[in-house]
Design an enzyme around this catalytic site. Structure first.
Site, PDB file in Angstrom:
ATOM      1  CB  VAL A  45      -1.111   0.040   1.421  1.00 49.39           C
ATOM      2  CG1 VAL A  45      -0.227   0.031   3.257  1.00 49.39           C
ATOM      3  CG2 VAL A  45      -1.681   1.015   1.039  1.00 49.39           C
ATOM      4  CB  ALA A 100      -4.283   7.814  -0.774  1.00 49.90           C
ATOM      5  CG  ASP A 101      -3.123   2.044  -2.672  1.00 48.34           C
ATOM      6  OD1 ASP A 101      -4.212   1.649  -3.943  1.00 48.34           O
ATOM      7  OD2 ASP A 101      -3.142   0.655  -2.700  1.00 48.34           O
ATOM      8  CB  THR A 102      -7.468   2.114   0.402  1.00 51.44           C
ATOM      9  OG1 THR A 102      -7.426   3.581   1.510  1.00 51.44           O
ATOM     10  CG2 THR A 102      -8.028   1.805   2.069  1.00 51.44           C
ATOM     11  CB  SER A 155      -0.157   4.408   1.722  1.00 51.57           C
ATOM     12  OG  SER A 155       1.371   4.687   2.073  1.00 51.57           O
TER      13      SER A 155
END
Length: 206
Positions: free
Chosen positions: A57, A85-87, A122
Site C-alpha cells: 500500500v 493515496a491507496d487503501t 497510505s
C-alpha cells in the site's frame, strides 16, 4: 474556496477521497493519470512478489504521487503539492483488492464474515520542496454474515469499486460490529493524519 496557490493536485479517482478532502477544507485539482497512457508501466497496483500489505500500500501511494509529479512537469502545469493515496484490506496476510466479479466479491465477504481484518491507507504528499508519507492501520470486525445477506449485498453492485468488497459508508456499515482506528481511514483517507501531513508541507489549514 482557497486560492490556486493553496490548491493541491489529487492523484486519485476515488470519489470518497474527494469528499473527505472537501470536509477538511482542502481544495484540489484532479489529475487523470490513466488518460496519459504512461501510468500503466510506471504505477502497478498488482501485488509484487514478496510484498507485505504494508509495503504494497505504501509503494502504490508513493508511485501515484511521484508519477503525478512527473506528469505535472511534463505538462508544464503550475507547481503545487501532489497527493497520492491507496487503501487495501488484508486478513491473514492476504491482500484483498477490488473484486472483479460477484463470485470474487462473495468469496471476500465470506472470508471477512465473523472475523477481524485490517484496513491500511497510505498517503504520500510531494512537491519539489517536500516529501512525506504515512500509513494508517485500522481494525474492523464483521458480524457473522448469512449467505443470503452476502448475496443481497453483492446484488447492490456496491462491492465492486472497493478494496475488500465493501464500503463502510454504504450498506455494509450494518455488518460492522467494531472498529479500532480511523473511520475516515477505512473510507480511504485518514483525516487527522492527512491534515497534519498537509500542514507540515505548508498548506494552511485550521
Amino acid at each position: 474556496m482557497q486560492s490556486a496557490e493553496n490548491m493541491i493536485y489529487l492523484a486519485s479517482k476515488s470519489p470518497r477521497r474527494r469528499e473527505l478532502l472537501r470536509q477538511i477544507g482542502v481544495d484540489f485539482e484532479l489529475l487523470q493519470l490513466r488518460s496519459d497512457g504512461r501510468r500503466g508501466m510506471d504505477v502497478t497496483e498488482e501485488v509484487l512478489r514478496g510484498e507485505t500489505p504494508e509495503v504494497y500500500v505504501a509503494r502504490v501511494a508513493h508511485e501515484k504521487a511521484h508519477f503525478a509529479n512527473r506528469i505535472v512537469k511534463l505538462r508544464n502545469m503550475p507547481s503545487r503539492l501532489i497527493m497520492g493515496a491507496d487503501t487495501t484490506v488484508t486478513i491473514d496476510g492476504r491482500i484483498l483488492g477490488k473484486p472483479g466479479s460477484v463470485t470474487e466479491a462473495r468469496g471476500m465477504l465470506e472470508l471477512l464474515s465473523g472475523r477481524t481484518h485490517q484496513v491500511l491507507t497510505s498517503v504520500a504528499v510531494c512537491s519539489d520542496a517536500f516529501q512525506g508519507q504515512f500509513t494508517q492501520v485500522s481494525e474492523v470486525r464483521f458480524c457473522k454474515l448469512s449467505p443470503e445477506a452476502i448475496q443481497a449485498y453483492c446484488n447492490t453492485k456496491e462491492p465492486f469499486d472497493k478494496a475488500g468488497g465493501y464500503g463502510i459508508q454504504g450498506m455494509a456499515g450494518q455488518f460492522i460490529e467494531h472498529i479500532s482506528g480511523s473511520h475516515s481511514g477505512i473510507m480511504g483517507l485518514p483525516l487527522y493524519e492527512t491534515a497534519q501531513l498537509l500542514k507540515q508541507a505548508g498548506l494552511p489549514l485550521l
